[in-house]
Scaffold this motif. Structure first.
Motif, short mmCIF file in Angstrom:
data_model
loop_
_atom_site.label_atom_id
_atom_site.label_comp_id
_atom_site.label_asym_id
_atom_site.label_seq_id
_atom_site.Cartn_x
_atom_site.Cartn_y
_atom_site.Cartn_z
N LEU A 14 0.81 -1.22 0.00
CA LEU A 14 0.00 0.00 0.00
C LEU A 14 0.85 1.27 0.00
O LEU A 14 0.54 2.23 -0.72
CB LEU A 14 -0.97 -0.02 1.19
N ILE A 15 1.92 1.28 0.79
CA ILE A 15 2.79 2.46 0.79
C ILE A 15 3.50 2.59 -0.56
O ILE A 15 3.63 3.68 -1.11
CB ILE A 15 3.78 2.42 1.97
N ALA A 16 3.94 1.48 -1.10
CA ALA A 16 4.64 1.50 -2.40
C ALA A 16 3.74 2.01 -3.52
O ALA A 16 4.21 2.66 -4.46
CB ALA A 16 5.19 0.12 -2.74
N THR A 17 2.42 1.75 -3.42
CA THR A 17 1.51 2.22 -4.47
C THR A 17 1.42 3.73 -4.51
O THR A 17 0.99 4.30 -5.52
CB THR A 17 0.08 1.64 -4.33
N PHE B 165 4.32 5.72 -3.71
CA PHE B 165 5.63 6.21 -4.11
C PHE B 165 6.04 5.82 -5.53
O PHE B 165 6.58 6.65 -6.27
CB PHE B 165 6.70 5.73 -3.12
N ILE B 166 5.84 4.58 -5.91
CA ILE B 166 6.35 4.11 -7.20
C ILE B 166 5.73 4.86 -8.38
O ILE B 166 6.45 5.38 -9.23
CB ILE B 166 6.22 2.57 -7.33
N LEU C 230 10.86 6.14 -6.69
CA LEU C 230 10.85 4.99 -7.59
C LEU C 230 11.80 3.90 -7.08
O LEU C 230 11.39 2.75 -6.86
CB LEU C 230 11.23 5.42 -9.00
N GLY C 231 13.05 4.25 -6.86
CA GLY C 231 14.05 3.26 -6.45
C GLY C 231 13.80 2.69 -5.07
O GLY C 231 13.68 1.47 -4.90
N ALA D 274 12.31 -0.96 -3.59
CA ALA D 274 13.02 -1.70 -2.53
C ALA D 274 12.08 -1.97 -1.35
O ALA D 274 12.07 -3.09 -0.81
CB ALA D 274 14.25 -0.93 -2.07
N LEU D 275 11.28 -0.99 -0.97
CA LEU D 275 10.32 -1.19 0.12
C LEU D 275 9.30 -2.27 -0.27
O LEU D 275 8.99 -3.16 0.53
CB LEU D 275 9.60 0.11 0.46
#
Length: 134
Positions: free
Chosen positions: A22-25, A27-28, A65-66, A70-71
């Motif tokens: 959910l957090i990555a959605t 940031f990415i 993105l990077g 990784a997360l």
């Protein structure tokens, strides 16, 4: 006081994975958007009055993105989450003037909440459904 370390159970591992997803959605896609619209990103950073806007844009892309990837994967999660939390607080302070209006207030505190979630991953790790597997 003695410190105890509890092994997470499968439910907690799944919850940690869902949290990372959910957090990555957030940031990415933001990092990808900044990469594809680099000049617009630089312009936005310039409008905020920050120095070295091109460097700041590259940093934002690398973090969003990077480190976002990784997360998501649970790679070097504690360090990644800590760096992302600091970045998220910095963006709140530089780009969301919480005193300006209700919308900016919401954006500011949304960033603070996201940073809180990231600090939790920095403190407790990614769970066993990750590259870091403990």
């Amino acid at each position: 006081m003695a410190t105890t370390t509890a092994t997470p159970n499968p439910s907690q591992d799944l919850q940690a994975l869902i949290g990372r997803i959910l957090i990555a959605t957030l940031f990415i896609p933001a990092g990808f958007g900044k990469l594809m619209g680099f000049s617009g990103t630089v312009g936005y950073i310039t409008s905020a009055g920050l120095p070295l806007p091109e460097v700041a844009a590259v940093i934002a892309i690398v973090v969003e993105l990077g480190l976002g990837i990784a997360l998501l994967l649970g790679f070097k999660t504690r360090l990644v989450a800590f760096l992302m939390a600091i970045f998220t607080i910095a963006t709140a302070l530089f780009f969301h003037k919480f005193w300006a209006d209700a919308s900016q207030n919401i954006q500011f505190f949304k960033n603070m909440a996201i940073a809180g979630g990231l600090f939790s991953f920095a403190a407790f790790g990614p769970g066993r459904l990750s590259i870091d597997r403990r």
